[in-house]
Design an enzyme around this catalytic site. Structure first.
Site, PDB file in Angstrom:
ATOM      1  N   GLU A  21      32.641  41.384  39.150  1.00 40.15           N
ATOM      2  CA  GLU A  21      32.668  41.349  37.685  1.00 40.15           C
ATOM      3  C   GLU A  21      31.354  41.845  37.079  1.00 40.15           C
ATOM      4  O   GLU A  21      30.327  41.932  37.741  1.00 40.15           O
ATOM      5  CB  GLU A  21      32.922  39.913  37.181  1.00 40.15           C
ATOM      6  CG  GLU A  21      34.387  39.523  37.078  1.00 40.15           C
ATOM      7  CD  GLU A  21      35.089  40.189  35.897  1.00 40.15           C
ATOM      8  OE1 GLU A  21      34.464  41.061  35.217  1.00 40.15           O
ATOM      9  OE2 GLU A  21      36.259  39.867  35.649  1.00 40.15           O
ATOM     10  N   ASN A 155      37.228  37.758  27.533  1.00 41.22           N
ATOM     11  CA  ASN A 155      36.780  39.011  28.152  1.00 41.22           C
ATOM     12  C   ASN A 155      36.535  40.067  27.082  1.00 41.22           C
ATOM     13  O   ASN A 155      36.805  39.858  25.898  1.00 41.22           O
ATOM     14  CB  ASN A 155      37.825  39.522  29.151  1.00 41.22           C
ATOM     15  CG  ASN A 155      37.531  39.069  30.573  1.00 41.22           C
ATOM     16  OD1 ASN A 155      36.416  39.209  31.068  1.00 41.22           O
ATOM     17  ND2 ASN A 155      38.534  38.495  31.234  1.00 41.22           N
ATOM     18  N   ASP A 205      40.905  43.250  30.699  1.00 40.65           N
ATOM     19  CA  ASP A 205      39.785  42.500  31.270  1.00 40.65           C
ATOM     20  C   ASP A 205      38.495  42.992  30.607  1.00 40.65           C
ATOM     21  O   ASP A 205      38.424  43.071  29.394  1.00 40.65           O
ATOM     22  CB  ASP A 205      39.770  42.672  32.795  1.00 40.65           C
ATOM     23  CG  ASP A 205      39.045  41.540  33.512  1.00 40.65           C
ATOM     24  OD1 ASP A 205      37.982  41.103  33.033  1.00 40.65           O
ATOM     25  OD2 ASP A 205      39.521  41.094  34.562  1.00 40.65           O
TER      26      ASP A 205
END
Length: 298
Positions: A21, A155, A205
Protein backbone atom coordinates in the site's frame (compact mmCIF):
# COMPACT_ATOMS: atom_id res chain seq x y z
CA UNK A 1 -14.04 3.30 -23.30
CA UNK A 2 -11.55 0.80 -24.72
CA UNK A 3 -9.39 -0.95 -22.14
CA UNK A 4 -5.66 -0.62 -22.87
CA UNK A 5 -4.08 -4.06 -22.56
CA UNK A 6 -0.73 -3.45 -24.21
CA UNK A 7 0.80 -0.77 -21.97
CA UNK A 8 4.23 -2.07 -20.85
CA UNK A 9 4.27 -2.72 -17.10
CA UNK A 10 7.56 -3.39 -15.29
CA UNK A 11 7.99 -5.42 -12.12
CA UNK A 12 10.23 -3.25 -9.95
CA UNK A 13 10.26 -5.35 -6.77
CA UNK A 14 8.96 -8.93 -6.69
CA UNK A 15 8.07 -8.54 -3.04
CA UNK A 16 4.93 -10.71 -2.80
CA UNK A 17 3.41 -8.22 -0.36
CA UNK A 18 0.39 -9.48 1.52
CA UNK A 19 -1.13 -5.99 1.39
CA UNK A 20 1.21 -3.58 -0.38
CA UNK A 21 0.00 0.00 0.00
CA UNK A 22 0.60 3.75 -0.21
CA UNK A 23 3.71 4.27 -2.39
CA UNK A 24 5.35 7.62 -1.70
CA UNK A 25 8.22 9.25 -3.60
CA UNK A 26 10.84 11.20 -1.61
CA UNK A 27 12.70 13.60 -3.88
CA UNK A 28 15.29 14.40 -1.20
CA UNK A 29 16.55 10.84 -0.96
CA UNK A 30 15.51 9.43 -4.34
CA UNK A 31 13.57 6.64 -2.64
CA UNK A 32 10.12 5.25 -3.11
CA UNK A 33 8.56 4.22 0.22
CA UNK A 34 5.59 1.91 0.72
CA UNK A 35 4.18 -0.49 3.30
CA UNK A 36 3.06 -4.06 3.58
CA UNK A 37 0.21 -3.52 6.00
CA UNK A 38 -0.22 -7.15 6.98
CA UNK A 39 3.37 -8.27 7.46
CA UNK A 40 3.85 -5.47 8.72
CA UNK A 41 6.85 -3.89 6.98
CA UNK A 42 8.12 -0.50 5.87
CA UNK A 43 9.81 -0.79 2.48
CA UNK A 44 11.90 1.36 0.15
CA UNK A 45 13.31 1.19 -3.36
CA UNK A 46 16.00 3.36 -4.98
CA UNK A 47 15.65 3.44 -8.77
CA UNK A 48 19.18 4.86 -9.21
CA UNK A 49 20.81 1.80 -7.61
CA UNK A 50 18.07 -0.84 -7.60
CA UNK A 51 18.45 -1.14 -3.82
CA UNK A 52 15.44 -2.60 -2.00
CA UNK A 53 15.01 -2.59 1.76
CA UNK A 54 12.27 -4.08 3.95
CA UNK A 55 12.14 -3.14 7.62
CA UNK A 56 9.93 -5.40 9.71
CA UNK A 57 7.80 -3.50 12.20
CA UNK A 58 6.21 -4.61 15.51
CA UNK A 59 2.83 -6.29 15.14
CA UNK A 60 1.02 -3.25 16.61
CA UNK A 61 2.69 -0.95 14.08
CA UNK A 62 0.90 -2.04 10.91
CA UNK A 63 0.85 1.17 8.89
CA UNK A 64 -2.19 1.92 6.78
CA UNK A 65 -0.41 4.98 5.40
CA UNK A 66 2.76 7.04 5.66
CA UNK A 67 3.81 10.62 4.96
CA UNK A 68 7.06 12.44 4.42
CA UNK A 69 8.04 14.89 7.18
CA UNK A 70 9.43 18.37 6.70
CA UNK A 71 11.98 17.66 9.44
CA UNK A 72 13.03 14.40 7.80
CA UNK A 73 11.88 10.83 8.16
CA UNK A 74 8.28 9.67 8.02
CA UNK A 75 4.93 9.90 9.72
CA UNK A 76 3.33 6.48 10.27
CA UNK A 77 -0.44 6.04 10.58
CA UNK A 78 -0.95 2.76 12.44
CA UNK A 79 -3.32 0.68 14.53
CA UNK A 80 -2.07 2.42 17.68
CA UNK A 81 -1.85 6.02 16.52
CA UNK A 82 0.42 8.38 14.63
CA UNK A 83 4.19 8.10 14.98
CA UNK A 84 7.21 10.01 13.72
CA UNK A 85 9.99 7.72 12.57
CA UNK A 86 13.44 8.08 11.05
CA UNK A 87 14.14 4.67 9.47
CA UNK A 88 17.91 5.21 9.21
CA UNK A 89 18.41 6.44 12.78
CA UNK A 90 18.07 3.20 14.71
CA UNK A 91 15.58 4.89 17.04
CA UNK A 92 12.10 3.55 17.75
CA UNK A 93 9.02 5.35 16.37
CA UNK A 94 7.65 8.11 18.63
CA UNK A 95 3.91 8.47 19.04
CA UNK A 96 2.58 12.01 18.63
CA UNK A 97 -1.19 11.39 18.56
CA UNK A 98 -3.81 8.66 18.79
CA UNK A 99 -7.04 9.71 17.07
CA UNK A 100 -8.67 6.30 17.52
CA UNK A 101 -7.74 6.14 21.23
CA UNK A 102 -7.34 2.39 21.38
CA UNK A 103 -10.84 1.60 20.11
CA UNK A 104 -11.04 -2.22 19.72
CA UNK A 105 -10.44 -3.43 16.19
CA UNK A 106 -9.93 0.04 14.73
CA UNK A 107 -6.88 1.18 12.81
CA UNK A 108 -5.80 4.09 10.63
CA UNK A 109 -5.82 3.47 6.89
CA UNK A 110 -5.24 5.74 3.90
CA UNK A 111 -3.76 9.17 4.55
CA UNK A 112 -2.18 12.06 2.64
CA UNK A 113 -0.69 15.47 3.40
CA UNK A 114 -2.12 18.67 1.96
CA UNK A 115 0.09 21.48 0.65
CA UNK A 116 -0.03 23.33 3.97
CA UNK A 117 1.48 20.36 5.84
CA UNK A 118 -1.69 18.93 7.38
CA UNK A 119 -2.15 15.15 7.35
CA UNK A 120 -5.59 13.75 6.53
CA UNK A 121 -6.22 10.12 7.51
CA UNK A 122 -9.23 7.83 7.76
CA UNK A 123 -9.92 5.16 10.37
CA UNK A 124 -11.64 1.82 9.84
CA UNK A 125 -12.46 -1.41 11.64
CA UNK A 126 -9.94 -3.97 10.51
CA UNK A 127 -12.32 -6.91 10.20
CA UNK A 128 -15.92 -5.72 10.64
CA UNK A 129 -17.16 -3.88 7.55
CA UNK A 130 -19.33 -1.47 9.49
CA UNK A 131 -19.68 2.27 8.86
CA UNK A 132 -17.58 3.27 11.87
CA UNK A 133 -14.79 5.12 10.04
CA UNK A 134 -13.80 8.71 10.74
CA UNK A 135 -11.75 11.08 8.59
CA UNK A 136 -9.33 13.10 10.72
CA UNK A 137 -7.30 16.20 10.00
CA UNK A 138 -3.97 16.21 11.85
CA UNK A 139 -2.20 19.55 12.18
CA UNK A 140 1.54 20.08 12.39
CA UNK A 141 1.45 20.35 16.20
CA UNK A 142 -0.10 16.88 16.49
CA UNK A 143 -3.58 18.12 17.31
CA UNK A 144 -6.38 16.49 15.38
CA UNK A 145 -10.08 16.86 14.73
CA UNK A 146 -12.73 14.63 13.12
CA UNK A 147 -13.94 16.01 9.79
CA UNK A 148 -16.26 13.29 8.43
CA UNK A 149 -17.69 9.97 9.61
CA UNK A 150 -20.04 7.16 8.64
CA UNK A 151 -17.94 5.32 6.07
CA UNK A 152 -16.40 1.83 5.97
CA UNK A 153 -13.02 1.74 4.23
CA UNK A 154 -11.25 5.08 3.64
CA UNK A 155 -9.08 5.52 0.55
CA UNK A 156 -8.11 7.76 -2.38
CA UNK A 157 -7.31 10.93 -0.40
CA UNK A 158 -5.73 13.49 -2.75
CA UNK A 159 -6.11 17.06 -4.02
CA UNK A 160 -6.42 18.86 -7.33
CA UNK A 161 -3.34 20.86 -8.44
CA UNK A 162 -5.06 24.15 -7.54
CA UNK A 163 -5.97 22.87 -4.03
CA UNK A 164 -9.64 23.66 -4.59
CA UNK A 165 -10.88 20.06 -4.67
CA UNK A 166 -10.25 17.17 -2.29
CA UNK A 167 -11.04 13.56 -3.24
CA UNK A 168 -11.95 10.75 -0.87
CA UNK A 169 -13.35 7.25 -1.40
CA UNK A 170 -15.13 4.52 0.52
CA UNK A 171 -13.76 1.39 -1.15
CA UNK A 172 -16.39 -0.85 0.43
CA UNK A 173 -19.29 1.22 -0.90
CA UNK A 174 -17.54 1.89 -4.24
CA UNK A 175 -17.95 5.66 -4.20
CA UNK A 176 -15.39 8.42 -4.79
CA UNK A 177 -16.48 11.81 -3.47
CA UNK A 178 -15.23 15.30 -4.23
CA UNK A 179 -15.28 18.22 -1.79
CA UNK A 180 -14.64 21.92 -2.10
CA UNK A 181 -11.36 22.46 -0.27
CA UNK A 182 -10.30 25.56 1.63
CA UNK A 183 -6.52 25.26 1.75
CA UNK A 184 -6.15 28.23 4.10
CA UNK A 185 -8.46 26.78 6.72
CA UNK A 186 -8.05 23.07 6.00
CA UNK A 187 -11.82 22.73 5.59
CA UNK A 188 -14.05 20.61 3.36
CA UNK A 189 -17.52 21.49 2.09
CA UNK A 190 -20.06 20.63 -0.63
CA UNK A 191 -19.63 16.85 -0.57
CA UNK A 192 -20.72 15.32 -3.86
CA UNK A 193 -20.34 12.07 -5.79
CA UNK A 194 -17.33 12.29 -8.11
CA UNK A 195 -17.54 8.72 -9.41
CA UNK A 196 -20.03 5.98 -8.57
CA UNK A 197 -18.55 2.50 -9.14
CA UNK A 198 -21.41 0.53 -7.59
CA UNK A 199 -22.47 -2.58 -9.52
CA UNK A 200 -18.95 -2.78 -10.99
CA UNK A 201 -16.46 -5.57 -10.31
CA UNK A 202 -13.69 -3.12 -9.43
CA UNK A 203 -13.62 -1.13 -6.19
CA UNK A 204 -11.80 2.22 -5.89
CA UNK A 205 -8.67 2.00 -3.74
CA UNK A 206 -5.72 4.41 -3.62
CA UNK A 207 -5.45 7.43 -5.91
CA UNK A 208 -3.16 10.25 -7.01
CA UNK A 209 -3.52 13.33 -9.22
CA UNK A 210 -1.32 14.31 -12.17
CA UNK A 211 -0.21 17.78 -13.31
CA UNK A 212 -3.21 18.02 -15.66
CA UNK A 213 -5.64 17.57 -12.76
CA UNK A 214 -6.73 14.04 -13.66
CA UNK A 215 -7.18 11.45 -10.92
CA UNK A 216 -5.51 8.03 -11.27
CA UNK A 217 -7.30 5.34 -9.28
CA UNK A 218 -6.39 1.69 -8.67
CA UNK A 219 -9.36 -0.65 -8.91
CA UNK A 220 -9.14 -3.64 -6.59
CA UNK A 221 -10.70 -6.89 -7.89
CA UNK A 222 -10.73 -5.83 -11.56
CA UNK A 223 -6.98 -5.20 -11.98
CA UNK A 224 -7.53 -1.87 -13.68
CA UNK A 225 -5.87 1.51 -13.44
CA UNK A 226 -8.37 4.25 -14.30
CA UNK A 227 -7.71 7.88 -15.19
CA UNK A 228 -10.65 10.15 -14.38
CA UNK A 229 -11.11 13.66 -15.73
CA UNK A 230 -11.92 16.55 -13.33
CA UNK A 231 -15.59 16.12 -14.22
CA UNK A 232 -15.52 12.44 -13.17
CA UNK A 233 -15.65 10.99 -16.67
CA UNK A 234 -13.41 8.06 -17.53
CA UNK A 235 -10.45 9.16 -19.67
CA UNK A 236 -8.32 5.98 -19.75
CA UNK A 237 -8.51 2.39 -18.47
CA UNK A 238 -5.30 0.35 -18.32
CA UNK A 239 -5.42 -3.38 -17.59
CA UNK A 240 -2.68 -4.41 -15.15
CA UNK A 241 -1.11 -7.87 -14.71
CA UNK A 242 -2.50 -8.18 -11.16
CA UNK A 243 -6.08 -8.55 -9.97
CA UNK A 244 -5.63 -6.33 -6.93
CA UNK A 245 -3.67 -3.12 -7.54
CA UNK A 246 -3.95 -0.95 -4.46
CA UNK A 247 -2.39 2.49 -4.86
CA UNK A 248 -0.54 4.59 -7.47
CA UNK A 249 2.13 7.27 -6.97
CA UNK A 250 4.24 9.25 -9.40
CA UNK A 251 7.97 9.00 -8.74
CA UNK A 252 11.42 9.24 -10.20
CA UNK A 253 13.51 12.43 -10.56
CA UNK A 254 11.03 13.88 -13.07
CA UNK A 255 7.90 12.39 -11.46
CA UNK A 256 7.12 10.66 -14.75
CA UNK A 257 7.00 7.03 -13.57
CA UNK A 258 3.77 5.74 -12.09
CA UNK A 259 4.46 3.18 -9.36
CA UNK A 260 1.69 0.82 -8.25
CA UNK A 261 1.47 -1.40 -5.18
CA UNK A 262 -0.64 -4.56 -5.08
CA UNK A 263 -1.84 -7.24 -2.70
CA UNK A 264 -1.91 -11.04 -2.58
CA UNK A 265 -4.12 -11.58 0.47
CA UNK A 266 -6.92 -14.13 0.25
CA UNK A 267 -5.65 -15.53 -3.07
CA UNK A 268 -5.54 -19.30 -3.28
CA UNK A 269 -2.42 -21.24 -4.21
CA UNK A 270 -3.90 -21.79 -7.65
CA UNK A 271 -4.61 -18.09 -8.09
CA UNK A 272 -1.09 -17.17 -6.99
CA UNK A 273 0.34 -19.62 -9.50
CA UNK A 274 -1.62 -17.90 -12.27
CA UNK A 275 -0.71 -14.44 -11.00
CA UNK A 276 3.01 -14.37 -10.13
CA UNK A 277 3.11 -10.57 -9.78
CA UNK A 278 0.45 -10.43 -7.06
CA UNK A 279 1.94 -8.35 -4.25
CA UNK A 280 4.72 -6.91 -6.43
CA UNK A 281 5.67 -3.26 -6.87
CA UNK A 282 4.96 -2.32 -10.48
CA UNK A 283 5.88 0.66 -12.65
CA UNK A 284 4.70 2.06 -15.97
CA UNK A 285 4.95 5.18 -18.09
CA UNK A 286 1.60 6.83 -18.74
CA UNK A 287 2.73 9.95 -20.62
CA UNK A 288 2.05 12.51 -17.89
CA UNK A 289 3.83 13.66 -14.73
CA UNK A 290 2.78 13.79 -11.15
CA UNK A 291 3.03 16.47 -8.46
CA UNK A 292 5.62 16.62 -5.66
CA UNK A 293 4.41 14.92 -2.49
CA UNK A 294 3.76 17.48 0.28
CA UNK A 295 5.46 16.99 3.64
CA UNK A 296 3.82 16.84 7.03
CA UNK A 297 4.71 19.99 8.94
CA UNK A 298 5.33 18.28 12.29
Amino acid sequence: MQVEKDVPVRCVVQGADILGEVPLWCGRTGRLWWTDVRRPALQSYEPATGAFRALRMPSDMLSGSIALREQGGLLLATATGLYTFEPDSGHAPERIADPIAGAPGMRLNDGKTDRRGRFWVGSMHDTDRSATGTLFRVDADGSFRPMLDGFVLPNAICWSPDDRTMYFADTHNQIIWAFDYDIAQGAIANRRVFKDWTHQIGRPDGATVDTEGYLWNCMVASGQLVRLAPDGSVNRVIQLPVTNPTCPAFGGPDLDTLYITSHSQRLTAQQLAREPLAGALLALDVGVRGLPEPRFGG
